[in-house]
Scaffold this active site. Structure first.
Site, mmCIF file in Angstrom:
data_model
loop_
_atom_site.group_PDB
_atom_site.id
_atom_site.type_symbol
_atom_site.label_atom_id
_atom_site.label_comp_id
_atom_site.label_asym_id
_atom_site.label_seq_id
_atom_site.Cartn_x
_atom_site.Cartn_y
_atom_site.Cartn_z
ATOM 1 C CB ALA A 238 12.455 -2.550 7.636
ATOM 2 C CE LYS B 207 8.447 7.387 9.738
ATOM 3 N NZ LYS B 207 8.268 6.002 9.856
ATOM 4 C CB VAL C 9 10.856 -4.073 -0.108
ATOM 5 C CG1 VAL C 9 10.607 -3.996 -1.605
ATOM 6 C CG2 VAL C 9 12.314 -3.807 0.207
ATOM 7 C CG HIS D 288 8.137 10.839 13.201
ATOM 8 N ND1 HIS D 288 7.382 9.686 13.091
ATOM 9 C CD2 HIS D 288 7.295 11.855 12.878
ATOM 10 C CE1 HIS D 288 6.153 9.994 12.721
ATOM 11 N NE2 HIS D 288 6.070 11.306 12.573
ATOM 12 C CG ASN D 289 8.205 5.839 13.687
ATOM 13 O OD1 ASN D 289 8.077 6.861 13.022
ATOM 14 N ND2 ASN D 289 7.974 4.645 13.187
ATOM 15 C CD GLU E 135 3.691 7.221 15.146
ATOM 16 O OE1 GLU E 135 4.333 7.812 14.253
ATOM 17 O OE2 GLU E 135 3.227 6.080 14.988
ATOM 18 C CG ASN F 156 9.566 2.850 9.476
ATOM 19 O OD1 ASN F 156 10.068 3.984 9.449
ATOM 20 N ND2 ASN F 156 8.306 2.635 9.795
ATOM 21 N NE ARG G 152 8.466 -11.241 -2.717
ATOM 22 C CZ ARG G 152 8.544 -11.574 -1.436
ATOM 23 N NH1 ARG G 152 9.675 -12.010 -0.936
ATOM 24 N NH2 ARG G 152 7.491 -11.459 -0.649
ATOM 25 C CB SER H 122 6.098 9.908 8.840
ATOM 26 O OG SER H 122 5.021 9.823 9.762
ATOM 27 N N GLY H 123 3.322 9.176 7.505
ATOM 28 C CA GLY H 123 2.001 9.708 7.170
ATOM 29 C C GLY H 123 1.026 8.598 6.845
ATOM 30 C CB VAL I 185 -0.957 0.034 1.217
ATOM 31 C CG1 VAL I 185 -1.925 1.192 1.074
ATOM 32 C CG2 VAL I 185 -1.720 -1.260 1.316
HETATM 33 P P1 2AM Z 1 5.335 -9.003 -2.491
HETATM 34 O O1 2AM Z 1 4.113 -8.284 -2.939
HETATM 35 O O2 2AM Z 1 5.920 -9.840 -3.564
HETATM 36 O O3 2AM Z 1 5.178 -9.747 -1.191
HETATM 37 C C1 2AM Z 1 5.855 -5.157 1.529
HETATM 38 O O4 2AM Z 1 5.908 -6.416 2.075
HETATM 39 C C2 2AM Z 1 6.453 -5.126 0.128
HETATM 40 O O5 2AM Z 1 7.789 -5.649 0.154
HETATM 41 C C3 2AM Z 1 5.688 -5.954 -0.882
HETATM 42 O O6 2AM Z 1 5.668 -5.231 -2.072
HETATM 43 C C4 2AM Z 1 6.525 -7.207 -0.991
HETATM 44 O O7 2AM Z 1 6.434 -7.862 -2.228
HETATM 45 C C5 2AM Z 1 7.900 -6.657 -0.838
HETATM 46 N N1 2AM Z 1 8.873 -7.646 -0.386
HETATM 47 C C6 2AM Z 1 8.877 -8.326 0.775
HETATM 48 N N2 2AM Z 1 9.934 -9.132 0.851
HETATM 49 C C7 2AM Z 1 10.631 -8.965 -0.290
HETATM 50 C C8 2AM Z 1 11.824 -9.510 -0.805
HETATM 51 N N3 2AM Z 1 12.544 -10.392 -0.098
HETATM 52 N N4 2AM Z 1 12.224 -9.110 -2.036
HETATM 53 C C9 2AM Z 1 11.510 -8.224 -2.735
HETATM 54 N N5 2AM Z 1 10.378 -7.646 -2.297
HETATM 55 C C10 2AM Z 1 9.935 -8.017 -1.090
#
Ligand code: 2AM
Length: 468
Positions: A77, A183, A75, A186-187, A190, A103, A34, A129-130, A13
């Protein structure tokens, strides 16, 4: 039309909304995820909002973006960021720029930036953030990394960020992991802010016995004064929401076990490491831990006795007192957060600008608040301010609130209402304004049992004594 100069991978999202935000500003963008279907579904649904180039793999993403490339990662963290960097690195050239908008822990950002710099690839780690709404309509953006890297993407980042009084909520923070560090703090703030608001709620509900309507009305009213902020506003909104399943109030149906993703804990970890007493943030982290022990609390609630005392006094007066206690505690939480930033700056040499950080936090982000204008003014007036509490405006404001603050803490203790953040913020205030603390006794004890030595108030040098 030429190729886009900007790309984004990670279409969950936040990533989707940021990509839409970019495209809606008329900036073409290459997008990748991915899971390939997500990319196609995304472009099908939102393609009409701007120019998107759908890419099925990282090689295609790199090929779709005009060099020197700027590619943003949205993607999860942790390992996912390293995975994407490894995956795209073979397709990048010198002078390309990777931006991590997740993050990430700031030390990971420092490590990644260093490794990529060795190959001539620029790196920005940025706080965004937001939430979902902010990502789409204007988040607060806290970018750290090489300044020239920032300069390249500044026209895009400052356009997609929130704007307050014509100023973008996006400013260059500093080298390396500075953006992710800011950041993180900030959290942390928060966390403290949310805990303080929850304590105010608990006092109004448990100690004063107010109804949800009355509590909602109090928050609505507070939002019109110097507590005016996003978190107070959404809190008022929560108290206007009915439950569609039971027809009661939705807030009463929510399980009292707070989740977390770790940024509050990181803030406290860093503060412990740097020696910065961020008590309100840390109490907020601990309060979430205690909330998670629901089963233990349920058993203990039938066994452990508490006081029978109720709050004494006129309810309207007490609600106003709670408001003052919330305000003063909030000032302390921010004072502690900015103190932590100062300590981190001394350690890491980022050359942070507190006034600019306060300015950018005024919009887009979760802790956005009218009161950040005051913080900004305080640091503009005195850039090397010792502590926010020492800015005349806040010295006065907290001074005026303190009688009510003490009243609330006292009555809460007597009624047995837990107020860890209110009470620790007050203890910090009282400790900070003491010229002499009882640490002389601690030094004496350390010298007695461990010959750790001590210093004297009246002459130089290090002493060790035979006590008693
Ligand atoms: P996905 O839709 O294929 O799961 C939040 O989880 C975002 O990070 C999603 O777009 C997810 O892709 C992506 N993501 C999570 N793990 C990943 C990875 N190891 N390599 C690439 N994208 C990843």
């Amino acid at each position: 039309m030429g190729k886009p100069t900007f790309g984004l991978t990670g279409l969950a999202v936040m990533g989707q909304n940021l990509a839409r935000n970019v495209a809606r500003k008329g900036i073409p963008i290459a997008v990748h995820n991915r899971t390939v279907e997500t990319t196609h579904r995304f472009v099908e649904e939102f393609g009409h909002e701007g120019v998107f180039v759908a890419c099925d793999d990282l090689a295609a993403l790199a090929a779709a973006v005009q060099a020197p490339r700027s590619i943003m990662m949205m993607v999860k963290a942790g390992a996912a960021v390293d995975g994407v960097i490894e995956g795209i690195r073979p397709y990048l050239s010198k002078g390309d720029l990777l931006i991590d908008g997740g993050n990430s822990f700031f030390e990971d950002t420092e490590r990644r930036a260093k490794a990529l710099a060795a190959e001539g690839i620029l790196y920005i780690g940025t706080g965004v953030s937001g939430g979902e709404e902010g990502a789409l309509n204007g988040p607060a953006i806290m970018p750290g990394g090489q300044r020239e890297a920032y300069e390249r993407v500044a026209p895009i980042l400052t356009r997609i960020s929130a704007q307050v009084d014509g100023e973008p909520c996006c400013t260059y923070i500093g080298e390396g992991g500075a953006g992710h560090y800011v950041k993180m703090v900030h959290n942390g703030i928060e966390y403290a802010d949310m805990q303080l608001i929850s304590e105010a709620y608990d006092l109004m509900k448990s100690a004063l016995g107010l109804s949800n309507e009355e509590i909602g009305a109090a928050f609505t009213q507070w939002n019109e004064g110097d507590l005016d902020s996003y978190l107070i506003e959404i809190t008022a909104q929560i108290f206007r929401t009915r439950d569609t399943l039971t027809d009661g109030w939705l807030v009463d149906a929510v399980l009292d076990r707070a989740g977390q993703k770790g940024t509050g804990k990181w803030t406290s970890d860093s503060a412990l490491e740097l020696g910065s007493p961020v008590t309100a943030i840390t109490e907020a982290v601990f309060a979430r831990y205690l909330s998670a022990m629901k089963d233990d609390r349920t058993r203990a609630s039938a066994i452990l006795p508490g006081p029978s005392g109720k709050w004494q006094g006129d309810k309207r007066t007490l609600v106003a007192a709670i408001r003052d206690a919330l305000y003063a505690s909030k000032v302390v939480a921010y004072a502690q957060g900015f103190d932590l930033l100062k300590m981190a700056d001394a350690r890491y040499g980022w050359n942070l600008k507190p006034a600019e950080i306060a300015t950018l936090w005024r919009g887009g982000c979760i802790i956005r608040a009218r009161f950040l204008n005051r913080i900004r003014d305080a640091y503009l007036e005195t850039p090397d301010l010792q502590n926010l509490l020492m800015a005349p405006y806040f010295t006065d404001a907290v001074g005026r609130a303190q009688e009510n603050w003490r009243l609330v803490v006292t009555q809460a203790v007597q009624a047995g209402t837990p107020i860890p953040a209110f009470a620790s913020a007050l203890a910090y205030y009282d400790g900070y304004r003491r010229q002499r603390l009882p640490a002389n006794l601690i030094q004496a004890q350390r010298d007695l049992f461990g010959a750790h030595t001590y210093e004297r108030v009246d002459r130089a040098g290090t002493y060790h004594s035979q006590w008693g």
